[in-house]
Structures are given as C-alpha cells and as structure tokens.
Write a protein that holds these residues in place. Structure first.
Motif, PDB file in Angstrom:
ATOM      1  N   LEU A 115       0.827  -1.216   0.000  1.00  0.00           N
ATOM      2  CA  LEU A 115       0.000   0.000   0.000  1.00  0.00           C
ATOM      3  C   LEU A 115       0.856   1.259   0.000  1.00  0.00           C
ATOM      4  N   THR A 116       1.965   1.222   0.742  1.00  0.00           N
ATOM      5  CA  THR A 116       2.876   2.372   0.756  1.00  0.00           C
ATOM      6  C   THR A 116       3.448   2.619  -0.635  1.00  0.00           C
ATOM      7  N   TRP A 117       3.871   1.563  -1.285  1.00  0.00           N
ATOM      8  CA  TRP A 117       4.412   1.721  -2.633  1.00  0.00           C
ATOM      9  C   TRP A 117       3.349   2.201  -3.608  1.00  0.00           C
ATOM     10  N   ILE A 118       2.129   1.709  -3.471  1.00  0.00           N
ATOM     11  CA  ILE A 118       1.042   2.178  -4.342  1.00  0.00           C
ATOM     12  C   ILE A 118       0.814   3.673  -4.111  1.00  0.00           C
ATOM     13  N   ALA A 119       0.848   4.100  -2.857  1.00  0.00           N
ATOM     14  CA  ALA A 119       0.697   5.530  -2.552  1.00  0.00           C
ATOM     15  C   ALA A 119       1.808   6.333  -3.211  1.00  0.00           C
ATOM     16  N   TYR A 120       3.039   5.827  -3.135  1.00  0.00           N
ATOM     17  CA  TYR A 120       4.172   6.507  -3.762  1.00  0.00           C
ATOM     18  C   TYR A 120       3.978   6.607  -5.281  1.00  0.00           C
ATOM     19  N   VAL A 121       3.592   5.509  -5.915  1.00  0.00           N
ATOM     20  CA  VAL A 121       3.409   5.503  -7.375  1.00  0.00           C
ATOM     21  C   VAL A 121       2.269   6.439  -7.759  1.00  0.00           C
ATOM     22  N   PHE A 122       1.159   6.371  -7.022  1.00  0.00           N
ATOM     23  CA  PHE A 122       0.006   7.218  -7.308  1.00  0.00           C
ATOM     24  C   PHE A 122       0.368   8.699  -7.176  1.00  0.00           C
ATOM     25  N   ALA A 123       1.010   9.059  -6.062  1.00  0.00           N
ATOM     26  CA  ALA A 123       1.388  10.467  -5.853  1.00  0.00           C
ATOM     27  C   ALA A 123       2.418  10.907  -6.891  1.00  0.00           C
ATOM     28  N   SER A 124       3.381  10.052  -7.188  1.00  0.00           N
ATOM     29  CA  SER A 124       4.414  10.392  -8.183  1.00  0.00           C
ATOM     30  C   SER A 124       3.806  10.630  -9.559  1.00  0.00           C
ATOM     31  N   ALA A 125       2.945   9.722  -9.976  1.00  0.00           N
ATOM     32  CA  ALA A 125       2.316   9.859 -11.292  1.00  0.00           C
ATOM     33  C   ALA A 125       1.462  11.120 -11.357  1.00  0.00           C
ATOM     34  N   THR A 126       0.746  11.390 -10.275  1.00  0.00           N
ATOM     35  CA  THR A 126      -0.096  12.595 -10.255  1.00  0.00           C
ATOM     36  C   THR A 126       0.764  13.854 -10.288  1.00  0.00           C
ATOM     37  N   LEU A 127       1.846  13.862  -9.532  1.00  0.00           N
ATOM     38  CA  LEU A 127       2.741  15.025  -9.550  1.00  0.00           C
ATOM     39  C   LEU A 127       3.342  15.239 -10.943  1.00  0.00           C
ATOM     40  N   LEU A 128       3.752  14.146 -11.584  1.00  0.00           N
ATOM     41  CA  LEU A 128       4.300  14.275 -12.945  1.00  0.00           C
ATOM     42  C   LEU A 128       3.233  14.772 -13.920  1.00  0.00           C
ATOM     43  N   PHE A 129       2.009  14.306 -13.760  1.00  0.00           N
ATOM     44  CA  PHE A 129       0.907  14.803 -14.595  1.00  0.00           C
ATOM     45  C   PHE A 129       0.768  16.316 -14.448  1.00  0.00           C
TER      46      PHE A 129
END
Length: 133
Positions: A115-129
């Motif tokens: 779940l922590t890694w999913i949060a990291y990927v989700f936040a990272s992708a959103t920030l890059l967007f």
C-alpha cells in the motif's frame, strides 16, 4: 461553510501521519523503559521490532508528506490527496502492526509495504501529470 481544499486534505493526512509517528515513537520509549535499555536494542526482539517500526515509518512518511504538500500547492483535487494519504496511512499502520507482531514476514507487514508503494506511485504519477500539463 467553507469547501474542503487540497490544502485541507494535505493538512488532515499530515496531522494523522504525525500522530502515527508520535505513537510509534512512544512505543519505542515504552519498550526501552520496560527493558531498561537506553541505547540500541540489546538483542531484545520486542525493542528491535518497535525501533524498526518507527524507523521504517520515518524512512517512508516524510517524502510522502512532501508529495502531498506539493499536490496541495499545485491545487490537485482534494480527492487525489485523500486517496494518496489514505493509502499511505493504511500502509504505514498495517506495516507497523505486522512488524510489531513479528520480526519475520507477516501479511499485515507485506500488505503495508505494498500500500505504501502504491501511494508513492500514485502520488508520483499525479505530480508528474501536474508538472507536464
């Protein structure tokens, strides 16, 4: 009544994560007092597990909270911040529970890191967007 903003959402999750870090820190202190250990873990499994649960959270939470803050700065939707915050918080709580029960692999510990890694990927992708558009 004021509408919930991305800043409010980030404040909520930052506050909850700070409470989590404080709680994990207090659990370390409790184990230190119980076993009369001032430094290190002296090979006591319960103390070592409490130290690692706190240490692991301090390794993951600060960077994620920076991500949530930047999402608020770029005015991402509050729901995006709530999703990332909830994933991270659930992950960190599960990881800490799993690690406090056993130094070995446990389902809560494994689910917590996923779940922590999913949060990291989700936040990272959103920030890059938000950086690109």
């Amino acid at each position: 009544m004021n509408a919930v903003t991305s800043g409010h959402a980030a404040a909520l999750w930052t506050g909850l994560h700070l409470i989590l870090l404080l709680t994990l820190s207090l659990l370390v202190v409790r184990q230190r007092r119980r076993h009369k250990v001032a430094l290190g873990d002296e090979g006591i499994p319960e103390l070592a597990q409490a130290i690692r649960a706190f240490g692991n959270a301090t390794e993951y939470v600060p960077a994620a909270l920076i991500g949530l803050a930047v999402l608020a700065v770029v005015e991402a939707s509050p729901i995006v911040i709530h999703i990332a915050g909830l994933l991270l918080f659930a992950g960190r709580v599960l990881h800490a529970v799993g690690l406090s029960r056993s130094g070995g692999a446990t389902i809560p510990r494994a689910l917590g890191i996923v779940l922590t890694w999913i949060a990291y990927v989700f936040a990272s992708a959103t920030l890059l967007f938000y950086a690109i558009v």
